[in-house]
Scaffold this active site. Structure first.
Site, PDB file in Angstrom:
ATOM      1  CB  CYS A  27      11.465  -6.811   6.417  1.00  0.00           C
ATOM      2  SG  CYS A  27      10.479  -7.656   5.169  1.00  0.00           S
ATOM      3  CG  HIS A  42      12.069  -2.399   6.464  1.00  0.00           C
ATOM      4  ND1 HIS A  42      11.465  -3.324   5.650  1.00  0.00           N
ATOM      5  CD2 HIS A  42      11.068  -1.817   7.156  1.00  0.00           C
ATOM      6  CE1 HIS A  42      10.163  -3.312   5.865  1.00  0.00           C
ATOM      7  NE2 HIS A  42       9.897  -2.403   6.763  1.00  0.00           N
TER       8      HIS A  42
END
Length: 539
Positions: A78, A132
């Site tokens: 991510c 994130h």
């Protein structure tokens, strides 16, 4: 009577002219942008050739959009994937190589995509996961990190949105695991306040509207109602959390996939001759409650029945997100906003569903780097399926071109608008990904950086020792080579085959030349500098 008819004719002419002028004015306005990120979404959609998964709404969007069939992320996890996409340059430039790397601390003056578009006249709003989870970068948005009630209250502030369960048994299991974690790490900060624990799968018989992503979608439409009449066009970042683990969606989506109805992975083993650092450890799935021990990819596979449950859970999660996408698009159409809105739907990386005996992302294998990318232009009527190699880092300059915003000279992607116009255009020779294999995850306990290059035929990877204190690569460690013309599932690493010696040499040279060496030959290289110029936004 003749005079009345003449006036009536003039009235209709005047009304028609005004309508045409109004339509022309609307078309002259910069289009709105819906930037739709879907977490852990691999290229398993009906529009990408999967006949088993049910994604009618995304497929309908794809039918009138540009569907990039060969898009790759810049890192299959991510934080670095999203940092690269949102900044417009690659992990070795962002210096974000893994989950804990915070781009804003590393590059305090970096200009993100929403900041850039705000400077160009857009009103920017964020709902859900765009950066994130625990680093939403609030300074990037006019309205940052909007959440539906009650999840916008202090009680939920430290939790990740993917950590909500809906059955009594799952909630009890989650609390038990969290209590054990907090006791074990007493007085230490824990990720997501320890709530990212619980069953890996759940299918509660409750309505969509109780689930977080459905709430986010409703909040997105309510927010659009509030901002749509502003003088500025809007840029809405909407980040949906499923199909990220745990696979928690309403029972009706599980019902779409009866036991045994989905095919197991076509490549259930690690590639023959794969080097030790190529595989992840499955630690992400291991953090959840599972009825069986989750081993490493080098170990025995999961029991067939549980592997089937996990894959059905992933598919059910994608179908649930598809319903959210359908609601969003229907809402845009009801409000008369769909035509003059650019929609970008993308996944941040792939996800193994038993592929290479793995569960999760975090490798350089094709199944982890290949992602869906669907782009609908404003007033687009006809869709195209485009085979050209592309990358998530290409989104930033493409959006600039689609909205008439000048492109910055430091962007390391290439606008895709030329292949939108002509899908047969000669394009990039290769696309590039990298992955940092941390010592605590690597089977041999060493730290590595793997540099990956995908061409039309070959997937080529070089691994090097990595010094994370100095942030630099060391000695060469290993090579992987997969010939997609004969082995698209990457079952055998042929890098050491004697007859591949020359092609390995050529590909190594091409990998060393990097993304600049792979640019379309008829395109002008916009920036030859090895250094990224970070500029503050002027007030």
């Amino acid at each position: 009577m003749k005079i009345s008819l003449a006036y009536l004719s003039l009235f209709f002419i005047f009304t028609a002219c005004n309508k045409e002028k109004k339509m022309a004015s609307v078309k002259q306005q910069k289009p709105n942008i819906i930037f739709l990120s879907i977490d852990d979404l691999r290229a398993d959609l009906g529009s990408y050739g999967n006949s088993e998964i049910k994604t009618p709404n995304i497929d309908a969007l794809a039918g009138t959009s540009m569907v990039m069939l060969n898009t790759h992320c810049q890192a299959a996890v991510c934080a670095p994937s999203r940092a690269s996409t949102m900044l417009g340059y690659r992990p070795d430039s962002t210096k974000v190589w893994h989950l804990g790397d915070e781009f804003r601390k590393i590059n305090p003056n970096a200009v993100t995509m929403p900041q850039y578009f705000n400077k160009a006249g857009y009103y920017t709003v964020n709902i859900g996961k765009i950066f994130h989870n625990y680093m939403p970068d609030s300074i990037s948005w006019n309205e940052p990190d909007l959440k539906p009630f009650p999840y916008n209250t202090k009680e939920y502030a430290k939790r990740d949105a993917e950590t909500y369960y809906y059955t009594e048994a799952a909630l009890k299991d989650q609390k038990r695991k969290r209590d054990l974690l907090l006791e074990k790490r007493k007085d230490q900060k824990v990720y997501g306040d320890g709530w990212n624990r619980g069953p890996a799968i759940e299918g509660a018989d409750v309505p969509d509207s109780l689930y977080f992503d459905a709430m986010q979608t409703q909040l997105a439409l309510e927010t659009i109602d509030r901002i749509k009449d502003k003088k500025e066009p809007f840029f809405m970042g909407l980040g949906l959390y499923r199909p990220h683990l745990p696979f928690v969606v309403p029972k009706k989506y599980w019902d779409l996939y009866p036991v045994g109805s989905v095919s197991p992975a076509a490549n259930p083993k690690l590639p023959k001759n794969a080097p030790v650092m190529s595989a992840n450890s499955n630690y992400e799935l291991r953090a959840y409650t599972n009825p069986h021990k989750i081993g490493r990819p080098e170990d025995a596979p999961l029991p067939e029945a549980y592997a089937d449950s996990l894959k059905r859970g992933y598919y059910a999660s994608v179908s649930y997100i598809d319903a959210c996408v359908g609601k969003l698009i229907a809402g845009l159409k009801e409000r008369g906003l769909y035509e003059n809105t650019v929609i970008v739907l993308w996944g941040d990386h792939g996800w193994k569903l038993g592929d290479h005996n793995g569960w999760g992302k975090m490798t350089n294998f094709y199944i982890d780097t290949h992602v869906p990318l669907i782009i609908k232009e404003a007033y687009q009527k006809e869709g195209k399926r485009i085979e050209a190699l592309s990358e998530l880092v290409d989104i930033f300059p493409t959006l600039c071109d689609l909205t008439g915003v000048d492109k910055a000279d430091y962007l390391q992607g290439t606008s895709l608008t030329p292949v939108f116009k002509n899908p047969e255009l000669e394009w990039k020779d290769a696309v590039f990904t990298q992955f940092r294999r941390r010592a605590r995850v690597s089977k041999d306990g060493n730290e590595y950086m793997g540099y990956s290059m995908q061409t039309e035929q070959y997937h080529f990877i070089e691994w090097y020792q990595w010094d994370n204190d100095k942030k630099e690569k060391g000695d060469y460690a290993a090579t992987e080579l997969y010939d997609h013309y004969v082995d698209s599932d990457e079952t055998v690493n042929i890098a050491e085959n004697p007859d591949k010696k020359e092609i390995v040499k050529q590909l190594s040279k091409q990998l060393s030349a990097g993304w600049r060496g792979a640019l379309p030959k008829k395109q002008v290289v916009i920036n030859e500098s090895e250094n990224i110029r970070f500029s503050k936004i002027k007030s």
